[in-house]
Design a protein around this motif. Structure first.
Motif: not given
Length: 391
Positions: A225-229, A250-251, A269-271
């Motif tokens: 997820x964003x924070x950890x990544x 999640x990025x 990747x995203x939508x």
């Protein structure tokens, strides 16, 4: 007596429009997190549902009736999601939109399946969400799909022959993507040289990153997820690791606010993206720019969910939940915001995905992945809009 009968009849006539009006709306539910840790990430998805229903009602509604939206707060928990689903069933909704987080949708799905009421999740990607039954749908692609497509992108486009994978074992999302990536990458001939699990609470990734420095992979897949990544990327760059990072949906651009431009050069990747080709996408952007300066894939997917519902009700010519479910399942060649959509036997959409790159302070459109080119392990990627982004 006649006077009494006259006033009684008049009283009944006055009541009739009000009683009739109660049955003149199509009641649907929106179940998202308004409070709790998921509230911020659910904001765009809920806004998309609201805006889309408002648009549909301004255009005359469905079957000549306006859609009545009933909102429920799942309080960012699985238990709250289950409670909200039961409340929605009791409220008499004909379809439910939500949830956003997969753990919430997994809790809701059995409730709506047992009630035989269609549920459409805009962006819950865990593969098991729709396996609850034939009344459960989603408009986003699944974790196995994006895990495979990122393996394809790493091997075919980035020409990376070796990869390292970091897995958050506290998140099924991360485990699902990692498993699909590892399987597909190896099938194509790529070599996984390092896999490491970590816990959600991990703050110092230095020991793991030192191991990565030793094996020198050509790409690092981190489906977090964003924070950890963002913080893993920062620690890696601070250690002099310049290897490209790639991730999943999640990025997003919020990672810039966490660690600045250290994330640049990474892909995910995203939508949806504003630069995706298509008339429906351009129309969507024009509408949203009149209402909000910020919108993301959550808005697009939620609007798509509502439009698929409207299309299904129109084809079913009924607001009976079973007939709506059958019409959704029969959807073919639906031209939506994120591309053409049809559903497979599990209620998952067969549709396109996009690859984005962090560059110049934002997410830049790179390319689109067509669903018919995504076999189990050998998707071929193409770019139908060469002016849309930077490779």
């Amino acid at each position: 007596m006649r006077l009494f009968s006259f006033f009684l009849a008049l009283w009944v006539l006055c009541l009739t429009p009000a009683v009739g009006q109660a049955g003149q709306t199509i009641k649907v539910a929106a179940i998202f997190s308004k409070t709790g840790k998921a509230a911020l990430s659910n904001t765009h998805a809920l806004a998309g549902i609201r805006f889309a229903i408002k648009d549909v009602n301004q255009q005359g509604g469905v079957l000549g009736k306006p859609i009545e939206l009933v909102e429920f707060d799942n309080q960012s928990t699985a238990l709250g999601s289950k409670t909200a689903a039961k409340q929605a069933v009791a409220a008499g909704v004909v379809t439910a939109f939500g949830a956003s987080w997969s753990s919430h949708s997994l809790a809701m799905a059995p409730i709506f399946q047992n009630a035989r009421i269609p549920m459409i999740s805009p962006n819950s990607t865990h593969r098991e969400v729709t396996l609850a039954g034939d009344f459960i749908f989603r408009v986003c692609y699944t974790d196995p799909f994006q895990g495979r497509l990122m393996a394809n992108f790493a091997f075919q486009d980035l020409k990376a022959e070796t990869a390292a994978v970091l897995v958050n074992v506290d998140r099924k999302y991360s485990e699902g993507l990692a498993d699909a990536f590892i399987r597909s990458y190896g099938h194509q001939g790529g070599k996984i040289v390092f896999v490491e699990d970590y816990l959600e609470k991990t703050a110092d990734f230095t020991p793991i990153l030192k191991k990565i420095q030793t094996v020198q992979p050509q790409v690092i897949f981190h489906p977090g997820h964003t924070k950890v990544s963002a913080f893993v990327l920062k620690q890696a760059r601070d250690m002099g690791i310049l290897t490209p990072f790639i991730g999943g949906d999640a990025w997003n651009d919020s990672m810039y606010g966490l660690v600045g431009n250290l994330i640049e050069g990474s892909f995910y990747s995203t939508h949806w993206h504003p630069d995706m080709p298509g008339k429906k996408n351009r129309q969507f952007i024009e509408r949203y720019q009149q209402r909000s300066r910020t919108f993301d894939p959550g808005n697009a997917l939620s609007e798509e969910a509502v439009l698929i519902f409207r299309d299904a009700v129109g084809r079913a010519k009924s607001i009976d939940p079973v007939k709506i479910r059958n019409a959704i399942a029969a959807t073919e060649n639906f031209i939506g915001i994120t591309g053409n959509i049809r559903f497979d036997q599990n209620g998952d959409p067969i549709k396109s995905a996009v690859i984005l790159k962090f560059e110049k302070g934002g997410s830049v459109y790179v390319k689109t992945i067509a669903p018919w080119e995504n076999s189990a392990d050998t998707a071929h990627l193409f770019n139908p809009c060469s002016s849309g982004g930077t490779q």
